[in-house]
Enzyme design. Sequence first.
Site, PDB file in Angstrom:
ATOM      1  N   SER A 135     -81.316 -42.799 113.680  1.00 27.69           N
ATOM      2  CA  SER A 135     -82.053 -42.083 114.695  1.00 27.69           C
ATOM      3  C   SER A 135     -83.507 -42.560 114.770  1.00 27.69           C
ATOM      4  CB  SER A 135     -81.990 -40.742 114.062  1.00 27.69           C
ATOM      5  OG  SER A 135     -82.656 -39.731 114.958  1.00 27.69           O
ATOM      6  N   LYS A 161     -79.420 -44.135 117.800  1.00 25.75           N
ATOM      7  CA  LYS A 161     -79.563 -42.846 118.541  1.00 25.75           C
ATOM      8  C   LYS A 161     -81.041 -42.782 118.533  1.00 25.75           C
ATOM      9  CE  LYS A 161     -80.130 -38.277 116.382  1.00 25.75           C
ATOM     10  NZ  LYS A 161     -79.486 -37.566 115.520  1.00 25.75           N
ATOM     11  N   LYS A 163     -84.337 -40.302 120.331  1.00 27.22           N
ATOM     12  CA  LYS A 163     -84.712 -38.936 120.753  1.00 27.22           C
ATOM     13  C   LYS A 163     -85.178 -39.239 122.200  1.00 27.22           C
ATOM     14  CE  LYS A 163     -84.143 -37.073 116.754  1.00 27.22           C
ATOM     15  NZ  LYS A 163     -83.370 -35.717 116.596  1.00 27.22           N
ATOM     16  N   ASP A 188     -80.552 -37.755 121.649  1.00 23.75           N
ATOM     17  CA  ASP A 188     -80.628 -36.279 120.897  1.00 23.75           C
ATOM     18  C   ASP A 188     -81.760 -35.446 121.804  1.00 23.75           C
ATOM     19  OD1 ASP A 188     -80.636 -34.140 119.438  1.00 23.75           O
ATOM     20  OD2 ASP A 188     -80.885 -35.109 117.662  1.00 23.75           O
ATOM     21  N   GLU A 213     -76.736 -35.642 122.254  1.00 24.02           N
ATOM     22  CA  GLU A 213     -76.718 -34.431 121.273  1.00 24.02           C
ATOM     23  C   GLU A 213     -77.584 -33.271 121.727  1.00 24.02           C
ATOM     24  OE1 GLU A 213     -77.754 -36.199 117.468  1.00 24.02           O
ATOM     25  OE2 GLU A 213     -77.888 -34.553 116.428  1.00 24.02           O
ATOM     26  N   ASP A 238     -75.388 -29.803 117.385  1.00 25.91           N
ATOM     27  CA  ASP A 238     -76.125 -29.916 116.063  1.00 25.91           C
ATOM     28  C   ASP A 238     -76.487 -28.514 115.961  1.00 25.91           C
ATOM     29  OD1 ASP A 238     -78.101 -30.403 113.923  1.00 25.91           O
ATOM     30  OD2 ASP A 238     -79.008 -32.168 114.814  1.00 25.91           O
ATOM     31  N   LYS A 262     -74.685 -31.147 109.383  1.00 24.91           N
ATOM     32  CA  LYS A 262     -75.841 -31.247 108.494  1.00 24.91           C
ATOM     33  C   LYS A 262     -75.564 -30.467 107.367  1.00 24.91           C
ATOM     34  CE  LYS A 262     -79.234 -32.909 111.618  1.00 24.91           C
ATOM     35  NZ  LYS A 262     -80.177 -32.738 112.637  1.00 24.91           N
ATOM     36  N   GLY A 290     -78.998 -36.310 109.706  1.00 25.72           N
ATOM     37  CA  GLY A 290     -79.793 -36.245 108.598  1.00 25.72           C
ATOM     38  C   GLY A 290     -81.047 -35.630 108.933  1.00 25.72           C
TER      39      GLY A 290
HETATM   40  O1  OSB Z   1     -81.858 -33.352 115.164  1.00 27.83           O
HETATM   41  O2  OSB Z   1     -81.062 -34.938 114.184  1.00 27.83           O
HETATM   42  C1  OSB Z   1     -81.898 -34.193 114.416  1.00 27.83           C
HETATM   43  C2  OSB Z   1     -84.780 -34.853 111.919  1.00 27.83           C
HETATM   44  C3  OSB Z   1     -85.539 -33.686 111.959  1.00 27.83           C
HETATM   45  C4  OSB Z   1     -84.836 -32.805 112.588  1.00 27.83           C
HETATM   46  C5  OSB Z   1     -83.793 -32.853 113.481  1.00 27.83           C
HETATM   47  C6  OSB Z   1     -83.017 -34.195 113.666  1.00 27.83           C
HETATM   48  C7  OSB Z   1     -83.654 -35.348 112.914  1.00 27.83           C
HETATM   49  C8  OSB Z   1     -83.207 -36.817 112.808  1.00 27.83           C
HETATM   50  C9  OSB Z   1     -83.519 -37.454 111.692  1.00 27.83           C
HETATM   51  O3  OSB Z   1     -82.597 -36.992 113.937  1.00 27.83           O
HETATM   52  C10 OSB Z   1     -82.376 -38.273 111.235  1.00 27.83           C
HETATM   53  C11 OSB Z   1     -82.755 -39.037 110.026  1.00 27.83           C
HETATM   54  O4  OSB Z   1     -82.666 -38.429 109.114  1.00 27.83           O
HETATM   55  O5  OSB Z   1     -82.798 -40.294 110.220  1.00 27.83           O
HETATM   56 MG    MG Z   2     -79.932 -33.571 116.432  1.00 30.88          MG
END
Ligand code: OSB
Ligand code: MG
Length: 374
Positions: A135, A161, A163, A188, A213, A238, A262, A290
């Site tokens: 991510s 992935k 953001k 995401d 996402e 999520d 999660k 994560g």
């Molecule tokens: O939406 O998946 C998410 C990290 C903090 C809060 C929300 C998210 C995330 C990540 C991190 O996408 C993924 C990672 O731990 O590498």
């Molecule tokens: Mg997410």
Amino acid sequence: MKIEAITLRELHMPLKHFFETSFGRTEERRVLLITADCEGIEGWGECVAGEGPFFSDEWMESAWATIHEFLAPLLVGQNIEQARNSASLMSHVRGHNMAKAALENALWDAEAKAKAQPVWKLLGGTRTEIDCGVSIGIQDSHEQLLGKIETELAAGYQRIKVKVKRGWDLEVLAKIRKRWPKILLSCDANSTYRPPDLPHLKRFDEFRLLMIEQPLWHDDIFHHARLQRELETAICLDESIHHARDAETAIELGACRIINIKVGRVGGLTEAIAVHDMCERNKIPVWCGGMLETGIGRAHNIALSTLPNFRLPGDVSASQRYWAEDIVDPEIEVTSRGTIAVGNSPGTGFVPKKDLIEKLTLRKEIIRSRAAAV
Ligand code: OSB
Ligand code: MG
């Protein structure tokens, strides 16, 4: 398995590189670790709540207070046969899933150690190797993002992935697709769009994404169902999914075609298995999300990802992507094929580096059972 004491610790750990989402930027993690002392065996868990109530309404301080005041006192002094029985002891407290998960997961580690078994086998896992994606947060420039993607693909990761948010979406995705037409790519939104953005969101279809996402509100399922009917791209939920009933609702309404599990968000490994099973029965693939965990939380994510319906690469990646030095031994490593091999050591198989943890600890409290205190 008698729970004699529960220790809370707060550690501050700077990320190697900031992590930015549509709701903000994190430079340093405030990590809440849990140790459960059970008759000479120590189980470890990590609370994944963030530095502020932005991803979820839980945050690090609310989790600390809830564990300290309410949850740990419900557990200490109890004798439980299995970690999965701890959820009912805590059910009197509403919500606070991330706080509950930290405790329950520590007990799974303890139970597995007591039985000299790996956690993943205790969970019913079947995979001996899990598939990993990454991510990648919002960067300062498009070039910086493309550079990061290049690095992660070269390292072998199976899925990228990114953001997205308004102003950091279509143009970015177009550039990625132009350079890498065939990679598994998803995005995401962390709840940044609204139903009037439909024409904009339909344009995501041209990028042949594996999924988008959480495009809409963090607490919504119904409007995601409306949106999914209009999009070719699969929606993955999520933030909206807190337990197996949410998954059931989302699936029945057609609000998503994929679910991200999660462990913290759903309140622990037991409920994570229930969400997994609900999705499996309904032929909805899942993957493990994560929360910028240290090796302690990451180890639980690895164990969970061995269940059979984790059919898509998760956000479980190597320690060295996040930390100068992780707090477990061995650190989490990913093969050049983008996988993590799952071992047969007891517990999670990743041993906390106690000296380093002690050195990084800023705050510590121990809750003992009354009988043990006298
Ligand atoms: O939406 O998946 C998410 C990290 C903090 C809060 C929300 C998210 C995330 C990540 C991190 O996408 C993924 C990672 O731990 O590498
Ligand atoms: Mg997410």
